[in-house]
Write an enzyme that holds these catalytic residues in place. Structure first.
Site, PDB file in Angstrom:
ATOM      1  N   LYS A   1       0.907  -1.104   0.030  1.00 40.15           N
ATOM      2  CA  LYS A   1       0.019   0.056   0.040  1.00 40.15           C
ATOM      3  C   LYS A   1       1.130   1.270   0.037  1.00 40.15           C
ATOM      4  CE  LYS A   1      -3.888   2.164   2.569  1.00 40.15           C
ATOM      5  NZ  LYS A   1      -4.741   1.761   3.841  1.00 40.15           N
ATOM      6  N   SER A  47      -9.539   1.647   3.271  1.00 37.25           N
ATOM      7  CA  SER A  47      -8.935   2.426   2.302  1.00 37.25           C
ATOM      8  C   SER A  47      -7.919   1.647   1.426  1.00 37.25           C
ATOM      9  CB  SER A  47      -8.348   3.551   3.164  1.00 37.25           C
ATOM     10  OG  SER A  47      -7.241   2.830   4.126  1.00 37.25           O
ATOM     11  N   SER A  72      -9.743  -0.880   7.382  1.00 34.20           N
ATOM     12  CA  SER A  72      -9.084  -0.605   6.029  1.00 34.20           C
ATOM     13  C   SER A  72      -8.408  -1.938   5.492  1.00 34.20           C
ATOM     14  CB  SER A  72      -8.326   0.221   5.960  1.00 34.20           C
ATOM     15  OG  SER A  72      -8.984   1.670   6.233  1.00 34.20           O
TER      16      SER A  72
END
EC number: 6.3.5.7
Length: 493
Positions: A78, A158, A182
């Site tokens: 990420k 997210s 997330s």
């Protein structure tokens, strides 16, 4: 033979050790898949040259029979894990061209174990979002499509880019971060195993901060075994992180397939009252309970009375911490700087931050600044911290009677892109079942447990006591074994 990019972490390691294929071949298979599905917008920075170089080094290690625990395994990270010499943006315009000169603790751990990085994945800006629609690089599209209309769906957020990458066979595993859900919510939306360890298990050094008392690194994989393998590589004490737990790395792989006979599993069914949960998810919850009973577990009804305040508490504490953390982005030391002639320092701050931050980030900074103001700190922030303690106490009371807790990962299946965009409070409620465990710092996992009537994956969440990742994996493995007849794979991939 299974396509190389569809192999699990465990099967990839087995094939590499047996010289059935090389790491370079494995990496090239993933690169081909990434190139084929660029429309999903899962990656924001591709590091193919680095991956091929690391793969060659891995192949040399295998040739000498000196392989490490993740030698040659392609993964994605990420884009809030700082990677030395590689752009790290948190998918915000304010960091769009930022290149760190140091490596995050978690990515360094994976590199030290032989991991091969394919690239950095898309995400909601500064990890603020539940649908991956706030990124400065555009929305991520889920590899999954509903059977009825085939519309583009959100992958969750997210960490939506990481979820899309693993679900779409563009990475064997992918790092995410979990502040209020997330990792777990996107895992539920995309048919993956998404694990958030105990707060402090993984180093936060080099992770772009959202809410420091909640942020924790997590991992997306396509099996519970893979999750245990990756967690063993990620976990570890880091003196550079003041919240890091100084304990030996636990052996987690033996949990896979281990009997759950006699385990006590708590189920707070009262949380499903009021029509909050979609019928397909309630049905899955009950079927998972029966599955665990058949596996020998004892199901115990429990109460978590203060979890209903979890979302409200979270959206006071997290924005408050974000408003403090994001004050560092001022255009002076690094990141975006917008200047005009004869502009004062205050004007430079204002214009830079207005240009650099997106609407959702601005919204949360404003909320955080408001609740921390002298007039409202007692009424909101301090009260929220007291209720957070009550949420943690609820879990402590429950864990005096049970070994793990079972509840859905999300109240809904994946929804269409743009469907809930006009009212942020609706997307906030998607973290209804993930936020409480984050507030208490507990280890938890979302594991695929069924499909909706529209053919979309649904995840169940297993929550454990602090530092008890082992039993969380035991229960998750039992659920996985009980639904092995279901294929959690998007059509066309």
């Amino acid at each position: 033979m299974t396509e190389l990019n569809k192999l699990s972490v465990a099967d990839s390691l087995k094939g590499l050790k047996n010289k059935e294929f090389t790491s370079k071949e494995l990496v090239n298979a993933h690169i081909k898949q990434i190139e084929k599905h660029k429309n999903l917008n899962a990656y924001v920075t591709e590091t193919f040259d680095l991956a091929l170089k690391q793969a060659e080094e891995a192949d040399q290690s295998y040739a000498k029979n000196h392989s490490r625990t993740l030698e040659g395994i392609p993964f994605a990270a990420k884009d809030l894990f700082c990677t030395k010499g590689i752009r790290t943006t948190a998918c915000s315009n304010i960091l769009r061209e930022f290149i760190p000169n140091y490596e995050s603790g978690v990515t360094q751990n994976i590199f030290n174990k032989g991991g091969v990085m394919l690239g950095k994945t898309n995400m909601d800006e500064f990890a603020m979002g539940s649908a991956n629609i706030t990124s400065c690089f555009g929305n991520v599209i889920s590899p999954w499509k509903a059977l009825d209309d085939g519309a583009d769906l959100v992958p969750g957020g997210s960490s939506g880019g990481s979820a899309a990458a693993v679900s779409g066979f563009m990475a064997t595993a992918a790092l995410g971060s979990d502040t209020g859900g997330s990792v777990r919510q996107p895992a539920s939306f995309t048919g993956l195993v998404g694990f958030k360890p105990t707060y402090g298990r993984c180093s936060r050094y080099g992770m772009v901060s959202f809410a420091s008392s909640l942020d924790q690194a997590g991992i997306f994989t396509r099996s519970v075994l893979d999750s245990s393998i990756m967690l063993e590589a990620m976990i570890g004490f880091d003196e550079r992180d003041s919240t890091s737990i100084k304990m030996e790395v636990p052996q987690l792989q033996p949990a896979i397939g281990s009997s759950i006979k006699g385990m006590k599993i708590g189920v707070p069914l009262s949380l499903g009252e009021g029509g909050i949960i979609e019928p397909d998810i309630m049905k899955m919850w009950h079927s998972t309970i029966e599955l665990l009973k058949d596996a020998g577990a004892e199901i115990i009804d429990i109460s978590l009375p203060h979890t209903k305040y979890g979302v409200a508490v979270y959206y006071v504490i997290a924005p408050a911490e974000a408003s403090s953390n994001l004050s560092r982005y001022d255009g002076v030391r690094y990141g975006l700087r917008v200047e005009k002639e004869n502009m004062s320092l205050d004007e430079m701050y204002e214009i830079t931050r207005s240009s650099g931050f997106g609407d959702e980030v601005k919204r949360r900074i404003m909320i955080g600044t408001y609740v921390l103001s002298s007039s409202f700190m007692d009424a909101y922030y301090l009260k929220a911290q007291k209720v957070r303690r009550l949420v943690a106490d609820d879990f402590n009371n429950a864990f005096a009677k049970v070994d793990a807790i079972l509840l859905p990962s999300a109240p809904t299946e994946a929804f269409r892109i743009g469907e809930k965009q006009n009212d942020p409070t609706i997307t906030y409620l998607n973290d209804l079942f993930t936020i409480p465990a984050s507030l208490a710092g507990l280890p938890c996992v979302s594991v695929p447990a069924g499909l909706s009537n529209r053919g979309l994956p649904l995840g169940m969440q297993v929550i454990g006591k602090q530092l008890d990742e082992y039993n969380v994996l035991r229960v998750a493995s039992a659920i996985e074994a009980g639904v092995k007849h279901i294929k959690f794979e998007p059509v066309g991939f």
